[in-house]
Design an enzyme around this catalytic site. Structure first.
Site, PDB file in Angstrom:
ATOM      1  N   THR A  23      26.900  41.979  41.379  1.00 26.85           N
ATOM      2  CA  THR A  23      25.548  40.927  41.328  1.00 26.85           C
ATOM      3  C   THR A  23      26.242  40.135  42.077  1.00 26.85           C
ATOM      4  O   THR A  23      25.141  39.280  42.498  1.00 26.85           O
ATOM      5  CB  THR A  23      25.380  40.849  40.108  1.00 26.85           C
ATOM      6  OG1 THR A  23      26.380  40.729  39.282  1.00 26.85           O
ATOM      7  CG2 THR A  23      25.117  41.611  39.365  1.00 26.85           C
ATOM      8  N   MET A  28      38.649  43.123  42.737  1.00 29.32           N
ATOM      9  CA  MET A  28      39.179  42.836  42.393  1.00 29.32           C
ATOM     10  C   MET A  28      40.768  43.713  41.832  1.00 29.32           C
ATOM     11  O   MET A  28      41.238  44.643  41.942  1.00 29.32           O
ATOM     12  CB  MET A  28      39.395  44.784  40.611  1.00 29.32           C
ATOM     13  CG  MET A  28      38.034  44.032  40.188  1.00 29.32           C
ATOM     14  SD  MET A  28      37.603  41.740  39.561  1.00 29.32           S
ATOM     15  CE  MET A  28      38.781  42.539  38.580  1.00 29.32           C
ATOM     16  N   HIS A  68      35.672  32.956  40.919  1.00 31.11           N
ATOM     17  CA  HIS A  68      36.707  33.225  39.301  1.00 31.11           C
ATOM     18  C   HIS A  68      35.379  32.708  37.836  1.00 31.11           C
ATOM     19  O   HIS A  68      34.944  31.529  37.862  1.00 31.11           O
ATOM     20  CB  HIS A  68      37.752  32.380  39.381  1.00 31.11           C
ATOM     21  CG  HIS A  68      38.707  32.898  37.880  1.00 31.11           C
ATOM     22  ND1 HIS A  68      38.997  33.572  37.752  1.00 31.11           N
ATOM     23  CD2 HIS A  68      39.185  32.808  36.511  1.00 31.11           C
ATOM     24  CE1 HIS A  68      40.370  34.561  36.819  1.00 31.11           C
ATOM     25  NE2 HIS A  68      40.442  33.661  36.705  1.00 31.11           N
TER      26      HIS A  68
END
Length: 207
Positions: free
Chosen positions: A15, A91, A110
């Site tokens: 997103t 990730m 983050h």
């Protein structure tokens, strides 16, 4: 005016990547997305990026191992003449060797107010800690995890009626706006790789 080229790395729905890619298409973000890459072939964000006209690539960590996958990322960055690597929900922890290779040219977002709650579960960790306030950090990546010079932060308050899901939604909404805004400001000042603009600022560009 030079338009910087950014490579965006994702692992899932992408997103943040979608917000950045759309902003680059409309001109809101003064950058060209050179490619969107993922460590997962099934990442939903890859189809989103392709539908928006971006080149996509997959880097096979599980099949090839981290060293080979990172070399493939590095090759893609260099082949596409990408000035910056933008992590948007990627990730995987980048190795110190990779970070040194692209020193100062990797930017990350983050979902916490670093240095608080680093790691893969920043939102959940902040929730479990019961803090009244968390937020979002945009920073330049260094050799430590979720560390490096901070470019921007924005706070998100946890209210009495929040659930983990509503807090997560508020954080993601802030992410989409903060990343665009921070990158826009940063890239306007530093359109090309950090070594070049550092040299210019220091008067060491050879002129």
């Amino acid at each position: 005016m030079y338009i910087p080229r950014i490579a965006i790395l994702i692992s899932g729905t992408g997103t943040n990547m979608e917000a950045l890619l759309k902003a680059s298409i409309t001109g809101e973000l003064p950058a060209q997305v050179s490619f969107v890459g993922s460590d997962r072939l099934e990442a939903k964000g890859l189809s989103t990026a392709a539908a928006l006209g971006a080149q996509t690539r997959v880097f096979f960590y599980k099949r090839d191992g981290r060293a080979a996958a990172e070399e493939a990322i590095a090759s893609a960055v260099e082949e596409t003449h990408s000035d910056w690597i933008v992590l948007a929900g990627f990730m995987r922890v980048l190795s110190p060797e990779f970070v040194r290779r692209f020193k100062g040219r990797i930017i990350n977002i983050h979902p916490a107010l670093l240095p608080a709650f680093p790691g893969a579960h920043g939102i959940l960790d902040a929730w479990n800690a019961g803090v009244p306030e968390t937020g979002v950090t945009v920073h330049i990546v260094d050799e430590e995890v979720d560390h490096g010079p901070i470019l921007a932060q924005e706070k998100v308050r946890r209210t009495a009626v929040d659930t983990l899901e509503t807090l997560e939604a508020k954080i993601h909404a802030v992410e989409h706006q903060l990343y665009k805004r921070t990158l826009k400001e940063f890239l306007e000042k530093h359109p090309v790789d950090i070594d070049q603009w550092k040299g210019e600022e220091d008067g060491k560009d050879g002129n």
